[in-house]
Design a protein around this motif. Structure first.
Motif, PDB file in Angstrom:
ATOM      1  N   TYR A   1     110.773  -0.781  69.523  1.00 18.04           N
ATOM      2  CA  TYR A   1     110.939   0.661  69.724  1.00 18.04           C
ATOM      3  C   TYR A   1     110.632   1.408  68.437  1.00 18.04           C
ATOM      4  N   VAL A   2     110.435   2.712  68.577  1.00 16.72           N
ATOM      5  CA  VAL A   2     110.389   3.600  67.424  1.00 16.72           C
ATOM      6  C   VAL A   2     111.151   4.862  67.816  1.00 16.72           C
ATOM      7  N   ASN A   3     112.261   5.103  67.156  1.00 16.78           N
ATOM      8  CA  ASN A   3     113.076   6.277  67.459  1.00 16.78           C
ATOM      9  C   ASN A   3     112.629   7.450  66.593  1.00 16.78           C
ATOM     10  N   ILE A   4     112.501   8.600  67.231  1.00 14.52           N
ATOM     11  CA  ILE A   4     112.030   9.778  66.507  1.00 14.52           C
ATOM     12  C   ILE A   4     112.602  11.027  67.173  1.00 14.52           C
ATOM     13  N   ASP A   5     113.008  11.989  66.364  1.00 13.57           N
ATOM     14  CA  ASP A   5     113.546  13.235  66.903  1.00 13.57           C
ATOM     15  C   ASP A   5     112.480  13.944  67.748  1.00 13.57           C
ATOM     16  N   PRO A   6     112.905  14.749  68.729  1.00 19.45           N
ATOM     17  CA  PRO A   6     111.923  15.413  69.599  1.00 19.45           C
ATOM     18  C   PRO A   6     110.984  16.313  68.815  1.00 19.45           C
ATOM     19  N   GLN A   7     109.698  16.117  69.038  1.00 18.97           N
ATOM     20  CA  GLN A   7     108.668  16.924  68.384  1.00 18.97           C
ATOM     21  C   GLN A   7     107.815  17.589  69.460  1.00 18.97           C
ATOM     22  N   THR A   8     107.417  18.825  69.193  1.00 19.36           N
ATOM     23  CA  THR A   8     106.695  19.597  70.202  1.00 19.36           C
ATOM     24  C   THR A   8     105.186  19.616  69.995  1.00 19.36           C
ATOM     25  N   ASP A   9     104.722  19.097  68.868  1.00 20.63           N
ATOM     26  CA  ASP A   9     103.280  19.059  68.658  1.00 20.63           C
ATOM     27  C   ASP A   9     102.896  17.735  68.026  1.00 20.63           C
ATOM     28  N   PHE A  10     101.655  17.309  68.259  1.00 20.26           N
ATOM     29  CA  PHE A  10     101.206  15.991  67.830  1.00 20.26           C
ATOM     30  C   PHE A  10     101.182  15.859  66.311  1.00 20.26           C
ATOM     31  N   LYS A  11     100.723  16.870  65.608  1.00 20.41           N
ATOM     32  CA  LYS A  11     100.593  16.774  64.158  1.00 20.41           C
ATOM     33  C   LYS A  11     101.931  16.472  63.492  1.00 20.41           C
ATOM     34  N   THR A  12     102.967  17.197  63.904  1.00 22.76           N
ATOM     35  CA  THR A  12     104.295  16.958  63.329  1.00 22.76           C
ATOM     36  C   THR A  12     104.806  15.587  63.725  1.00 22.76           C
ATOM     37  N   PHE A  13     104.586  15.212  64.982  1.00 18.23           N
ATOM     38  CA  PHE A  13     105.000  13.889  65.448  1.00 18.23           C
ATOM     39  C   PHE A  13     104.353  12.793  64.608  1.00 18.23           C
ATOM     40  N   GLU A  14     103.058  12.903  64.381  1.00 18.88           N
ATOM     41  CA  GLU A  14     102.343  11.886  63.608  1.00 18.88           C
ATOM     42  C   GLU A  14     102.877  11.807  62.180  1.00 18.88           C
ATOM     43  N   GLN A  15     103.168  12.951  61.589  1.00 22.53           N
ATOM     44  CA  GLN A  15     103.709  12.963  60.233  1.00 22.53           C
ATOM     45  C   GLN A  15     105.064  12.268  60.178  1.00 22.53           C
TER      46      GLN A  15
ATOM     47  N   TRP B   1      98.872   7.523  71.818  1.00 21.21           N
ATOM     48  CA  TRP B   1      99.572   6.855  72.919  1.00 21.21           C
ATOM     49  C   TRP B   1     101.082   6.942  72.746  1.00 21.21           C
ATOM     50  N   LEU B   2     101.530   6.822  71.507  1.00 16.37           N
ATOM     51  CA  LEU B   2     102.964   6.957  71.241  1.00 16.37           C
ATOM     52  C   LEU B   2     103.437   8.389  71.524  1.00 16.37           C
ATOM     53  N   TYR B   3     102.627   9.356  71.145  1.00 14.37           N
ATOM     54  CA  TYR B   3     102.997  10.746  71.412  1.00 14.37           C
ATOM     55  C   TYR B   3     103.037  11.021  72.913  1.00 14.37           C
ATOM     56  N   ASP B   4     102.145  10.416  73.640  1.00 13.35           N
ATOM     57  CA  ASP B   4     102.138  10.534  75.094  1.00 13.35           C
ATOM     58  C   ASP B   4     103.474  10.080  75.666  1.00 13.35           C
TER      59      ASP B   4
ATOM     60  N   GLN C   1     106.886   2.487  77.718  1.00 14.54           N
ATOM     61  CA  GLN C   1     108.195   2.814  78.281  1.00 14.54           C
ATOM     62  C   GLN C   1     108.736   3.996  77.485  1.00 14.54           C
ATOM     63  N   PRO C   2     108.836   5.179  78.083  1.00 20.90           N
ATOM     64  CA  PRO C   2     109.159   6.382  77.309  1.00 20.90           C
ATOM     65  C   PRO C   2     110.418   6.284  76.458  1.00 20.90           C
TER      66      PRO C   2
ATOM     67  N   THR D   1     106.388  12.561  74.613  1.00 26.00           N
ATOM     68  CA  THR D   1     106.490  13.803  75.379  1.00 26.00           C
ATOM     69  C   THR D   1     107.122  13.552  76.751  1.00 26.00           C
ATOM     70  N   ILE D   2     106.826  12.399  77.337  1.00 27.12           N
ATOM     71  CA  ILE D   2     107.458  12.055  78.612  1.00 27.12           C
ATOM     72  C   ILE D   2     108.944  11.795  78.403  1.00 27.12           C
ATOM     73  N   ALA D   3     109.288  11.142  77.292  1.00 24.97           N
ATOM     74  CA  ALA D   3     110.706  10.923  76.980  1.00 24.97           C
ATOM     75  C   ALA D   3     111.451  12.248  76.870  1.00 24.97           C
ATOM     76  N   ASN D   4     110.840  13.246  76.243  1.00 23.46           N
ATOM     77  CA  ASN D   4     111.478  14.560  76.122  1.00 23.46           C
ATOM     78  C   ASN D   4     111.746  15.170  77.495  1.00 23.46           C
ATOM     79  N   ARG D   5     110.813  14.981  78.414  1.00 22.02           N
ATOM     80  CA  ARG D   5     110.996  15.484  79.776  1.00 22.02           C
ATOM     81  C   ARG D   5     112.145  14.741  80.475  1.00 22.02           C
ATOM     82  N   ILE D   6     112.220  13.444  80.271  1.00 21.91           N
ATOM     83  CA  ILE D   6     113.282  12.646  80.882  1.00 21.91           C
ATOM     84  C   ILE D   6     114.643  13.083  80.357  1.00 21.91           C
ATOM     85  N   TYR D   7     114.735  13.246  79.038  1.00 19.35           N
ATOM     86  CA  TYR D   7     115.992  13.713  78.445  1.00 19.35           C
ATOM     87  C   TYR D   7     116.423  15.044  79.049  1.00 19.35           C
TER      88      TYR D   7
END
Length: 263
Positions: free
Chosen positions: A82-96, A211-214, A143-144, A217-223
């Motif tokens: 797994y990789v745990n990461i706080d919810p991010q709304t854009d790809f650039k910030t997520f990647e950083q 692919w991870l960002y994909d 798996q989101p 974003t689905i995980a954020n919807r599930i939450y």
């Protein structure tokens, strides 16, 4: 890695009761089976040299089975799923944020295992183990909840009921949604793997980070739609069954792309 083939043989058939780790037995086998159907000729030949005649689905759950090992040999591998990461709304910030994380994770280990497999100096027995782990954690990537949040351990601390059974959000996505459909992994893979060549290429496009960002974003919807204490049943299946099936298909096709590029 040290030579670990004897441990591999000893642990490979540990009880399958541990199915609730990541996609469950069925989900990981679906992803592996779909991937196998999209391997290039070269990748198929190279994998056959390393793995023998067993299909990818045969080994797809081994990295979860070894979690019951009590010797501590595989303790370091628990963070690879797994990789745990706080919810991010854009790809650039997520990647950083992704690249700033310290320590091993699903993200770092995909690249590490791939490098070990490609390195001609890696012993063949250890290349096989690296490939088995890679097959599994590339499935985890889809798996989101494996790209979820640290505060609740990817949904493990979010308590829900599923058709009246007490469980947690992570477990619902690991296996319960998949197994509710009552298909075998071969049946499900055939039902899902029906996209055109152009559609397959589109799904396989992008980078590991994409692919991870994909999945994130689905995980954020599930939450957002599954708060703590939710009572889940047919309405939840209605909302998310298509999402679950998408992730199984995408996981398989992207695993195939990664393996084809690797070999």
């Amino acid at each position: 890695m040290k030579s670990m083939y004897s441990k591999l043989l000893m642990l490979a058939f540990i009880s399958s009761s541990l199915y609730s780790y990541a996609w469950g037995l069925t989900g990981h086998r679906i992803i592996a089976e779909i991937a196998e159907n999209h391997l290039s000729g070269k990748a198929r030949r190279e994998i056959r040299k390393m793995m023998g005649r067993e299909r990818l689905a045969y080994w797809a759950n081994w990295p979860d089975f070894i979690k019951s090992d009590t010797t501590g040999v595989w303790k370091q591998a628990s963070a690879w799923h797994y990789v745990n990461i706080d919810p991010q709304t854009d790809f650039k910030t997520f990647e950083q944020k992704l690249k700033m994380q310290a320590g091993p994770s699903l993200y770092t280990q995909v690249n590490t295992l791939s490098s070990q497999i490609k390195d001609s100096k890696t012993p063949e027995k250890d290349r096989k183990i690296a490939l088995i782990f890679l097959i599994h954690i590339m499935g985890d990537l889809a798996q989101p909840m494996h790209v979820g949040r640290a505060e609740d351990l990817g949904g493990n601390k979010i308590n829900v009921t599923y058709f009246g059974e007490k469980t947690n959000l992570h477990s619902v996505w690991d296996g319960k949604l998949v197994d509710s459909q009552k298909y075998s992994y071969t049946e499900y893979s055939k039902l899902l793997d029906i996209r055109s060549d152009d559609e397959v290429k589109k799904i396989q496009s992008g980078t590991l980070e994409d692919w991870l960002y994909d999945s994130h974003t689905i995980a954020n919807r599930i939450y957002a739609q599954t708060p703590d204490g939710s009572k889940l049943s047919f309405d939840y299946q209605y909302k998310f069954n298509d999402v679950m099936e998408r992730q199984l298909l995408y996981g398989g096709l992207r695993l195939a792309k990664w393996l084809n590029d690797l070999f």
